[in-house]
Design a protein around this motif. Structure first.
Motif, mmCIF file in Angstrom:
data_model
loop_
_atom_site.group_PDB
_atom_site.id
_atom_site.type_symbol
_atom_site.label_atom_id
_atom_site.label_comp_id
_atom_site.label_asym_id
_atom_site.label_seq_id
_atom_site.Cartn_x
_atom_site.Cartn_y
_atom_site.Cartn_z
ATOM 1 N N VAL A 1 22.485 52.099 30.161
ATOM 2 C CA VAL A 1 23.671 51.697 29.399
ATOM 3 C C VAL A 1 23.279 50.577 28.435
ATOM 4 N N ASP A 2 23.867 50.604 27.254
ATOM 5 C CA ASP A 2 23.591 49.586 26.237
ATOM 6 C C ASP A 2 24.264 48.269 26.630
ATOM 7 N N VAL A 3 23.511 47.182 26.580
ATOM 8 C CA VAL A 3 24.062 45.859 26.873
ATOM 9 C C VAL A 3 25.242 45.534 25.964
ATOM 10 N N GLU A 4 25.228 46.035 24.738
ATOM 11 C CA GLU A 4 26.356 45.774 23.828
ATOM 12 C C GLU A 4 27.631 46.440 24.321
ATOM 13 N N ASP A 5 27.522 47.597 24.961
ATOM 14 C CA ASP A 5 28.703 48.229 25.565
ATOM 15 C C ASP A 5 29.247 47.367 26.702
ATOM 16 N N ILE A 6 28.335 46.846 27.523
ATOM 17 C CA ILE A 6 28.746 45.991 28.634
ATOM 18 C C ILE A 6 29.465 44.752 28.101
ATOM 19 N N ALA A 7 28.938 44.178 27.025
ATOM 20 C CA ALA A 7 29.541 42.974 26.443
ATOM 21 C C ALA A 7 30.966 43.243 25.967
ATOM 22 N N LYS A 8 31.186 44.403 25.375
ATOM 23 C CA LYS A 8 32.529 44.739 24.891
ATOM 24 C C LYS A 8 33.504 44.898 26.052
ATOM 25 N N VAL A 9 33.059 45.542 27.116
ATOM 26 C CA VAL A 9 33.911 45.689 28.299
ATOM 27 C C VAL A 9 34.195 44.327 28.916
ATOM 28 N N ALA A 10 33.148 43.504 29.077
ATOM 29 C CA ALA A 10 33.327 42.188 29.696
ATOM 30 C C ALA A 10 34.283 41.327 28.893
ATOM 31 N N PHE A 11 34.163 41.362 27.571
ATOM 32 C CA PHE A 11 35.075 40.585 26.731
ATOM 33 C C PHE A 11 36.521 40.995 26.967
ATOM 34 N N ARG A 12 36.798 42.281 26.951
ATOM 35 C CA ARG A 12 38.180 42.746 27.092
ATOM 36 C C ARG A 12 38.717 42.472 28.494
ATOM 37 N N LEU A 13 37.853 42.601 29.496
ATOM 38 C CA LEU A 13 38.260 42.298 30.862
ATOM 39 C C LEU A 13 38.609 40.827 31.012
ATOM 40 N N LEU A 14 37.781 39.947 30.461
ATOM 41 C CA LEU A 14 38.024 38.510 30.582
ATOM 42 C C LEU A 14 39.196 38.064 29.723
ATOM 43 N N ARG A 15 39.311 38.599 28.537
ATOM 44 C CA ARG A 15 40.414 38.216 27.647
ATOM 45 C C ARG A 15 41.765 38.613 28.230
ATOM 46 N N ASP A 16 41.843 39.829 28.760
ATOM 47 C CA ASP A 16 43.139 40.370 29.161
ATOM 48 C C ASP A 16 43.459 40.173 30.633
ATOM 49 N N GLY A 17 42.442 39.921 31.463
ATOM 50 C CA GLY A 17 42.672 39.759 32.888
ATOM 51 C C GLY A 17 43.006 41.085 33.555
ATOM 52 N N GLY A 18 43.558 40.996 34.752
ATOM 53 C CA GLY A 18 43.856 42.196 35.520
ATOM 54 C C GLY A 18 42.613 42.745 36.204
ATOM 55 N N HIS A 19 42.766 43.929 36.790
ATOM 56 C CA HIS A 19 41.687 44.646 37.484
ATOM 57 C C HIS A 19 41.184 43.894 38.715
ATOM 58 N N ALA A 20 42.038 43.040 39.288
ATOM 59 C CA ALA A 20 41.654 42.344 40.509
ATOM 60 C C ALA A 20 41.459 43.357 41.637
ATOM 61 N N GLY A 21 40.417 43.130 42.437
ATOM 62 C CA GLY A 21 40.123 44.004 43.559
ATOM 63 C C GLY A 21 39.477 45.322 43.173
ATOM 64 N N GLU A 22 38.976 45.420 41.917
ATOM 65 C CA GLU A 22 38.353 46.669 41.455
ATOM 66 C C GLU A 22 36.852 46.477 41.253
ATOM 67 N N SER A 23 36.106 47.540 41.500
ATOM 68 C CA SER A 23 34.675 47.590 41.212
ATOM 69 C C SER A 23 34.466 48.566 40.070
ATOM 70 N N LEU A 24 33.930 48.085 38.959
ATOM 71 C CA LEU A 24 33.851 48.848 37.722
ATOM 72 C C LEU A 24 32.399 49.225 37.436
ATOM 73 N N ASP A 25 32.036 50.463 37.782
ATOM 74 C CA ASP A 25 30.687 50.948 37.518
ATOM 75 C C ASP A 25 30.555 51.329 36.041
ATOM 76 N N MET A 26 29.328 51.223 35.523
ATOM 77 C CA MET A 26 29.040 51.631 34.144
ATOM 78 C C MET A 26 27.648 52.259 34.080
ATOM 79 N N THR A 27 27.562 53.400 33.410
ATOM 80 C CA THR A 27 26.268 53.961 33.026
ATOM 81 C C THR A 27 26.330 54.283 31.536
#
Length: 293
Positions: A173-199
């Motif tokens: 997986v491209d690190v830039e894709d991970i960065a985009k997901v991490a930004f949106r997750l941190l900015r918006d919050g939510g997804h507590a108690g979830e494990s988010l796999d990425m390939t």
């Protein structure tokens, strides 16, 4: 306030840069302000660099003050479990509401995480975080496309790279894709108690990887399959510490035992991030691989 730790590492730096691109304020924890500034982080608008040590709670007061959400990353080393568990304790004491653990999960089907010390450590920290009472999320990318840049010197010089994976597939997986997901997750919050796999979007053998780098650079590139012993000698000759080479031997053995790889794009889809194909990554880094600009 959002805090990102490990901000001078590969993923931490990419995530902090994504915050800057999106013009969103973020605090970045670094162990050395001079090093962080020299890496260019100090020049990014909206990035507040704060010095501290994840293992020492007494150094984290300024970093954790007023923080709602934390992305926790630290170096993959023998002390990773202790470092991250101590940091989790500091977050709980400081009243942080939500800790996102930057974790990992191998893409190979049936891969036993307990056989590789770093995935084993990630699972230990995950269990600790889940038990402390704060909101938690685990972000679990697979292998990074960027690891193939380690082989760029021989690809550029010889048109070849040397690994010991045979016909084993991986789904990087491209690190830039991970960065985009991490930004949106941190900015918006939510997804507590979830494990988010990425390939990444493709399960690829090393022969497939070679073909895509060749396509991106316009030059022939071949994969040379070597023995695990030769690969270890190559790592040590390149200056990799013996203890880290030991860990990579563990990872390699389990990957070779489980050669088929899954593709998991649900996290990309959840956050509206288009998965980057490997050839697109290779085109972005064509110069490093010996191709044209």
């Amino acid at each position: 306030m959002i805090l990102v730790t490990g901000a001078t590492g590969l993923n931490g730096k990419a995530i902090v840069r994504e915050f800057a691109r999106q013009k969103h304020v973020v605090r970045a924890l670094v162990r050395d302000l001079n090093r962080a500034s020299a890496s260019g982080l100090g020049d990014l608008a909206g990035v507040d660099l704060v010095e501290g040590d994840m293992r020492r709670a007494e150094t984290l007061g300024a970093a954790l003050d007023g923080v709602d959400r934390v992305l926790m990353i630290s170096t993959a080393g023998d002390d990773m479990t202790e470092t991250q568990c101590r940091f989790i304790d500091a977050c709980r004491t400081a009243g942080v509401g939500h800790v996102v653990k930057f974790s990992g999960r191998e893409s190979n089907i049936g891969y036993d995480a307990t056989k590789f010390r770093f995935t084993r450590m990630h699972e230990e920290v995950e269990r600790y975080l889940e038990a402390v009472g704060m909101a938690w999320t685990h972000l679990r990318p697979s292998q990074f496309m960027q690891v193939y840049l380690r082989d760029a010197p021989t690809i550029a010089a010889e048109g070849a790279f040397y690994l010991a994976l045979g016909e084993t597939e991986l789904s990087p997986v491209d690190v830039e894709d991970i960065a985009k997901v991490a930004f949106r997750l941190l900015r918006d919050g939510g997804h507590a108690g979830e494990s988010l796999d990425m390939t990444g979007p493709e399960a690829l053998t090393m022969t497939d990887i070679a073909a895509r780098i060749s396509q991106a650079t316009g030059k022939p590139v071949r994969y040379v399959d070597v023995s695990p012993e030769q690969r270890r000698r190559n790592l040590l000759a390149a200056g990799i510490p013996a203890s880290f080479a030991d860990a990579l031997d563990e990872q390699l053995a389990e990957r070779r035992r489980r050669p088929k790889s899954r593709v998991h794009l649900a996290t990309h889809e959840m956050f509206g991030v288009k998965p980057t194909p490997f050839v697109e990554f290779a085109r972005r880094h064509a110069t490093a691989f010996g191709g044209g600009a």
